[in-house]
Design an enzyme around this catalytic site. Structure first.
Site, short mmCIF file in Angstrom:
data_model
loop_
_atom_site.label_atom_id
_atom_site.label_comp_id
_atom_site.label_asym_id
_atom_site.label_seq_id
_atom_site.Cartn_x
_atom_site.Cartn_y
_atom_site.Cartn_z
N ALA A 1 10.04 -2.19 2.77
CA ALA A 1 10.90 -1.80 1.63
C ALA A 1 10.54 -0.37 1.25
CB ALA A 1 10.68 -2.75 0.46
N HIS B 1 14.40 -7.75 -37.72
CA HIS B 1 13.00 -8.13 -37.57
C HIS B 1 12.90 -9.65 -37.55
CE1 HIS B 1 8.64 -7.98 -38.05
NE2 HIS B 1 8.78 -8.97 -38.94
P1 NAD Z 1 12.21 3.09 -3.27
O1 NAD Z 1 12.40 4.47 -2.80
O2 NAD Z 1 12.50 2.74 -4.66
O3 NAD Z 1 10.69 2.63 -3.00
C1 NAD Z 1 10.09 2.73 -1.74
C2 NAD Z 1 8.60 2.88 -1.93
O4 NAD Z 1 8.00 2.85 -0.67
C3 NAD Z 1 8.22 4.20 -2.59
O5 NAD Z 1 7.37 3.93 -3.67
C4 NAD Z 1 7.51 4.96 -1.47
O6 NAD Z 1 6.47 5.80 -1.96
C5 NAD Z 1 6.98 3.83 -0.62
N1 NAD Z 1 6.79 4.14 0.79
C6 NAD Z 1 7.59 4.89 1.57
N2 NAD Z 1 7.11 4.89 2.84
C7 NAD Z 1 6.01 4.09 2.84
C8 NAD Z 1 5.10 3.68 3.84
N3 NAD Z 1 5.23 4.08 5.10
N4 NAD Z 1 4.06 2.87 3.50
C9 NAD Z 1 3.94 2.45 2.20
N5 NAD Z 1 4.77 2.82 1.23
C10 NAD Z 1 5.80 3.62 1.53
O7 NAD Z 1 13.04 2.18 -2.25
P2 NAD Z 1 13.35 0.62 -2.25
O8 NAD Z 1 12.44 -0.12 -3.15
O9 NAD Z 1 13.38 0.27 -0.80
O10 NAD Z 1 14.79 0.59 -2.86
C11 NAD Z 1 15.85 1.31 -2.21
C12 NAD Z 1 16.87 1.78 -3.20
O11 NAD Z 1 17.53 0.67 -3.76
C13 NAD Z 1 16.24 2.57 -4.33
O12 NAD Z 1 17.06 3.67 -4.62
C14 NAD Z 1 16.23 1.59 -5.46
O13 NAD Z 1 16.33 2.23 -6.72
C15 NAD Z 1 17.47 0.75 -5.16
N6 NAD Z 1 17.28 -0.57 -5.73
C16 NAD Z 1 17.48 -0.74 -7.05
C17 NAD Z 1 17.26 -1.98 -7.62
C18 NAD Z 1 17.48 -2.16 -9.09
O14 NAD Z 1 18.18 -1.36 -9.68
N7 NAD Z 1 16.85 -3.16 -9.70
C19 NAD Z 1 16.83 -3.04 -6.86
C20 NAD Z 1 16.63 -2.83 -5.53
C21 NAD Z 1 16.86 -1.59 -4.97
#
Ligand code: NAD
Length: 470
Positions: free
Chosen positions: A267, A442
């Site tokens: 992810a 409240h």
């Molecule tokens: P993200 O970019 O939010 O998080 C990915 C994380 O992986 C980051 O913190 C990054 O530093 C880390 N990372 C990257 N490469 C790595 C590696 N090789 N080893 C370890 N860590 C690593 O991406 P996501 O969580 O995959 O989500 C994708 C998109 O979908 C985002 O834009 C997110 O905001 C969106 N999304 C939103 C929601 C929501 O609104 N609730 C839910 C799911 C996804």
């Protein structure tokens, strides 16, 4: 070619951005052809994202809260989650919403094409499906093709290596699940699988989970999770090897280890879907980040071609796509619309939830913007304590003590709902004084946001004053 269609607007992609654009355009009197390669409308959000994940998260949170209720005398002996009814419940909700979209499209007499669309010329595209091809001639088009999960180059091809789509299908409950990426998807899936009984290890390359949010905002979540999972920050995957007994993963950085996992969820972000849609036939190409550059009206470099959602700059969030979809449709209909939101809220539906909107402290520091921070710990909120949520926090950043709100963050129960008061306050340019003087019921969790504003203007009474009282 079996069919040919003429339309005012062709919308490529039937996710939240695409179907919203199509619906709004039809409501404004335009003829619309909506092209979606999947059998149902709804895109990733409905079928492999927001909706299934929230269904599972709701179950996971209810389960966790029922268990936590033991602390004040609630006993649910034999409490457990059965996967099959949970899967069926998820499917039912998706079906209900997809059926609703079908009806909304039909009632608007939108022409639906099921198949893969690709541009073949300036005002033409072809939709290929197993039953034949359809040529569409349009005046204007909206590209709303969304995004797909990024894969890790180190990952071998193996069914035990999952992306979020696989994880949401609940293929198994692995005793040892590695989650690569401590962003929103990683954290939400960790919560679901932990409730189902999986043992979770999470690795994140940055020094904290949800690196885009402020560290002090994420801390209550981190402190709660670190007792349940192994969370290794500053750590990345060096190698991954498929072995008969599991996926062997070598980790490097903050934690150096070689471990075996039953499954690995990757992810680490998402990539825009712009390949194979015939961009070159339009004379367009993605930028260095793989996205289409658009102006405030969502027009690409070709003014009759619009792009919205995950294929454009900014957060990959359904609500951004929805608003862009409306704007694009309105612009095409000749209305004076622009997409210029003051801020777009982000929500991690974890337990506790984390939500933020507008400027973060980190971003303020990066941009050299001076701001004053008000922070209200939920331990001082009666409502939070009654709900077992005393570890939450609400914070608000202002342009000086008398200045307007610049950004806000909430970590705690229902933060994803509570943040919208801050979003509205931001778009109205509210000051700390205005927010603090707005009467909040409240006891409520919403009071904590007013409390954070009260800290800035020195009127908070539930905390000791940090500066002379008025
Ligand atoms: P993200 O970019 O939010 O998080 C990915 C994380 O992986 C980051 O913190 C990054 O530093 C880390 N990372 C990257 N490469 C790595 C590696 N090789 N080893 C370890 N860590 C690593 O991406 P996501 O969580 O995959 O989500 C994708 C998109 O979908 C985002 O834009 C997110 O905001 C969106 N999304 C939103 C929601 C929501 O609104 N609730 C839910 C799911 C996804």
């Amino acid at each position: 070619m079996e069919h040919a269609i003429e339309t005012n607007i062709a919308v490529l992609g039937g996710g939240p951005g695409g179907y919203t654009a199509a619906f709004r355009a039809a409501d404004l009197g335009l003829s619309v052809c909506l092209i979606e390669q999947g059998l149902r409308l709804g895109g990733v959000c409905l079928h492999a994202g927001c909706i299934p994940s929230k269904t599972l998260l709701h179950a996971a949170t209810a389960f966790e809260e029922a268990r936590a209720g033991a602390a004040f005398g609630l006993r649910f002996d034999g409490l457990r989650i059965d996967i099959e009814p949970l899967r069926a419940h998820k499917t039912k909700i998706i079906e209900q919403l997809a059926g609703g979209l079908d009806n909304l499209a039909k009632a608007r007499t939108i022409t639906r094409l099921t198949g893969r669309g690709r541009f073949t010329g300036d005002q033409t595209l072809v939709v290929d499906s197993p039953v034949g091809s359809t040529r569409v001639r349009f005046s204007q088009a909206i590209i709303a093709t969304g995004s797909h999960p990024t894969s890790l180059v180190t990952a071998p091809r193996d069914p035990r290596i999952w992306d979020s789509t696989v994880a949401l299908a609940l293929p198994a409950v692995p005793p040892r699940l590695l989650i690569v990426g401590g962003g929103i998807i990683g954290l939400e899936m960790a919560q679901v699988y932990h409730a189902l009984g999986a043992g979770i290890t999470m690795v994140e390359t940055e020094s904290q989970i949800i690196p885009v949010a402020d560290r002090d905002l994420v801390q209550p979540l981190f402190l709660q999770l670190k007792n349940k999972y192994r969370i290794w920050t500053g750590t990345r995957v060096a190698t991954m090897t498929a072995r008969p007994e599991g996926i062997e993963v070598a980790l490097t950085g903050g934690t150096e280890a070689i471990e075996l996992f039953d499954a690995v969820l990757v992810a680490v972000g998402r990539r825009p879907n712009l390949e194979g849609i015939g961009l070159s036939a339009l004379g367009l190409a993605p930028d260095q980040q793989g996205r289409l550059v658009v102006d405030g009206q969502l027009r690409t470099a070709r003014s009759h071609i619009f792009a919205i959602g995950d294929v454009t700059e900014g957060p990959m969030l359904a609500h951004k796509a929805i608003h862009q979809g409306k704007t694009a449709a309105e612009v095409i209909a000749g209305l004076p619309a622009t997409f210029a939101p003051v801020a777009i809220p982000s929500v991690a539906y974890t337990n506790p939830e984390v939500a933020w909107v507008g400027l973060t402290e980190r971003e303020a520091a990066r941009q050299g913007i001076a701001c004053v921070k008000g922070k209200f710990p939920w331990g001082a909120s009666g409502r939070a304590l009654t709900a077992g949520a005393g570890n939450g926090v609400s914070k608000a950043l202002f342009a000086g003590a008398g200045g307007h709100l610049l950004g806000a963050g909430i970590c705690g129960l229902n933060a994803g709902e509570l943040i919208h008061e801050a979003a509205l306050a931001l778009s109205l340019g509210a000051t700390a004084e205005t927010i603090a003087r707005t009467v909040h019921a409240h006891p409520t969790l919403a009071e904590t946001f007013a409390g954070a504003a009260g800290v800035v203007c020195g009127s908070a009474t539930d905390l000791l004053p940090s500066k002379p009282r008025k």
